[in-house]
Design an enzyme around this catalytic site. Structure first.
Site, PDB file in Angstrom:
ATOM      1  N   SER A 115      -1.762  11.355  -6.852  1.00  0.00           N
ATOM      2  CA  SER A 115      -1.345  10.711  -6.011  1.00  0.00           C
ATOM      3  C   SER A 115       0.659  10.574  -6.331  1.00  0.00           C
ATOM      4  CB  SER A 115      -1.372   9.377  -6.103  1.00  0.00           C
ATOM      5  OG  SER A 115      -1.219   8.251  -5.048  1.00  0.00           O
ATOM      6  N   GLU A 210      -4.802  15.912  -0.370  1.00  0.00           N
ATOM      7  CA  GLU A 210      -5.668  14.786  -0.316  1.00  0.00           C
ATOM      8  C   GLU A 210      -4.828  12.978   0.403  1.00  0.00           C
ATOM      9  OE1 GLU A 210      -5.365  11.516  -2.298  1.00  0.00           O
ATOM     10  OE2 GLU A 210      -3.758  12.423  -3.311  1.00  0.00           O
ATOM     11  N   HIS A 280      -8.432   9.747  -4.391  1.00  0.00           N
ATOM     12  CA  HIS A 280      -8.320   8.665  -4.245  1.00  0.00           C
ATOM     13  C   HIS A 280     -10.231   8.071  -4.293  1.00  0.00           C
ATOM     14  CE1 HIS A 280      -4.065   8.737  -3.783  1.00  0.00           C
ATOM     15  NE2 HIS A 280      -3.687   7.460  -4.195  1.00  0.00           N
TER      16      HIS A 280
END
Length: 306
Positions: A115, A210, A280
């Protein structure tokens, strides 16, 4: 910083080694930290917590200079062999002005996270030539203290036991074989650090992306950035990981997220892998970033060799 061609693999962990946990971005509660400490100790590791890991400063895990101080302490402590980020959120790049990353080239150690940690991955992979691990973090560790697929893949990566992934076919995939340095992470972070010392270097690279909680048109805008900056055309392949909670507008975009990304890969005639289980969601399986890998997508299976 300039592009680095040399690849540095930090030493793999052994039982008895020490891992440090620090919070580079958003604040985190004590409970997930405690759960992570217990699980890591079950792996045979010793655990050191950053002095400021539980600090709070509005949404952040303490002041920028204090979060950076924890990272620098771990970098300079010869007993610590790996650095695990507690969670993402936002704030990692705010620490960069307080950190000298050069010592990691002489004494490399594994950095782990995903992230918002993408900013650190990009800097270490593309500009220092140091491999890192894109993987789950304490915020997402199982609360029951037992390993799940995400933590087990991370354990394998840290101890040098992760060799390849063999995946079933997917109708969205664009078949082909590619070799190159695996780079990337969260697409929003990749775009937000463009033009900074954490920018990606796409030459002969396989880009993993992602995303979470974004609109389709936002993703298209970010892919357009890769296209018109010339980065897309310099890639060898794309791996699309978890695309979680992707939203459409009141007027439909007209494509789902995988179709959108597939069109960009097809435009530059590179292989593309979809629905890779990293990002995630669960499981969030580990990847070695900054490493030269081989991606082979066929009608019957896909192999990603590290």
């Amino acid at each position: 910083m300039q592009k680095i061609n040399t690849i540095i693999t930090p030493p793999y962990l052994q039982k008895g080694d020490t891992i440090g946990i620090f919070a580079p971005a958003k604040q985190i509660d004590k409970e997930p930290i405690d759960c992570a400490v217990n699980l890591l100790k079950n792996w045979g590791l010793q655990v050191v917590l950053g002095k400021h890991v539980l600090d709070t400063d509005n949404q952040f895990a303490g002041k920028d200079k204090d979060r950076a101080a924890d990272f620098k302490e771990f970098v300079n402590n010869p007993d610590i062999k790996a650095i695990l980020c507690a969670r993402g959120g936002y704030g990692t790049i705010r620490t960069f002005g307080y950190i000298d990353f050069a010592p990691l080239k002489k004494k490399p150690k594994w950095l782990i996270g995903f992230s918002d940690v993408t900013a650190l991955h990009n800097l270490l992979n593309c500009h220092l030539g140091i491999e890192t691990i894109h993987g789950t973090m304490p915020l997402n560790f199982p609360k029951n203290g037992e390993d799940n697929e995400s933590t087990e893949s991370l354990r394998k990566a840290l101890f040098g036991d992760l060799k390849e992934y063999i995946l079933p076919p997917n109708d969205m995939n664009i078949k082909g074989k590619a070799a190159g340095k695996l780079i990337g992470g969260n697409l929003s972070i990749i775009q937000s650090v463009a033009g900074t010392p954490a920018d990606i270097v796409p030459d002969n690279a396989i880009l993993f992306i992602e995303e979470v909680d974004e609109y389709l048109y936002h993703i298209d805008r970010m892919m357009m950035n890769l296209k018109y900056s010339g980065k897309l055309a310099r890639l060898k392949a794309i791996i699309a990981g978890g695309m979680t909670d992707i939203k459409d507008g009141s007027i439909p975009f007209g494509k789902n997220v995988n179709e959108l990304i597939r069109d960009y890969a097809a435009e530059v005639n590179i292989p593309a892998l979809f629905n890779f289980s990293a990002g995630h969601q669960e499981p969030n399986i580990a990847l070695y970033l900054g490493r030269n890998v081989v991606l082979d997508i066929t009608d019957t299976e896909t192999r990603l060799n590290f």
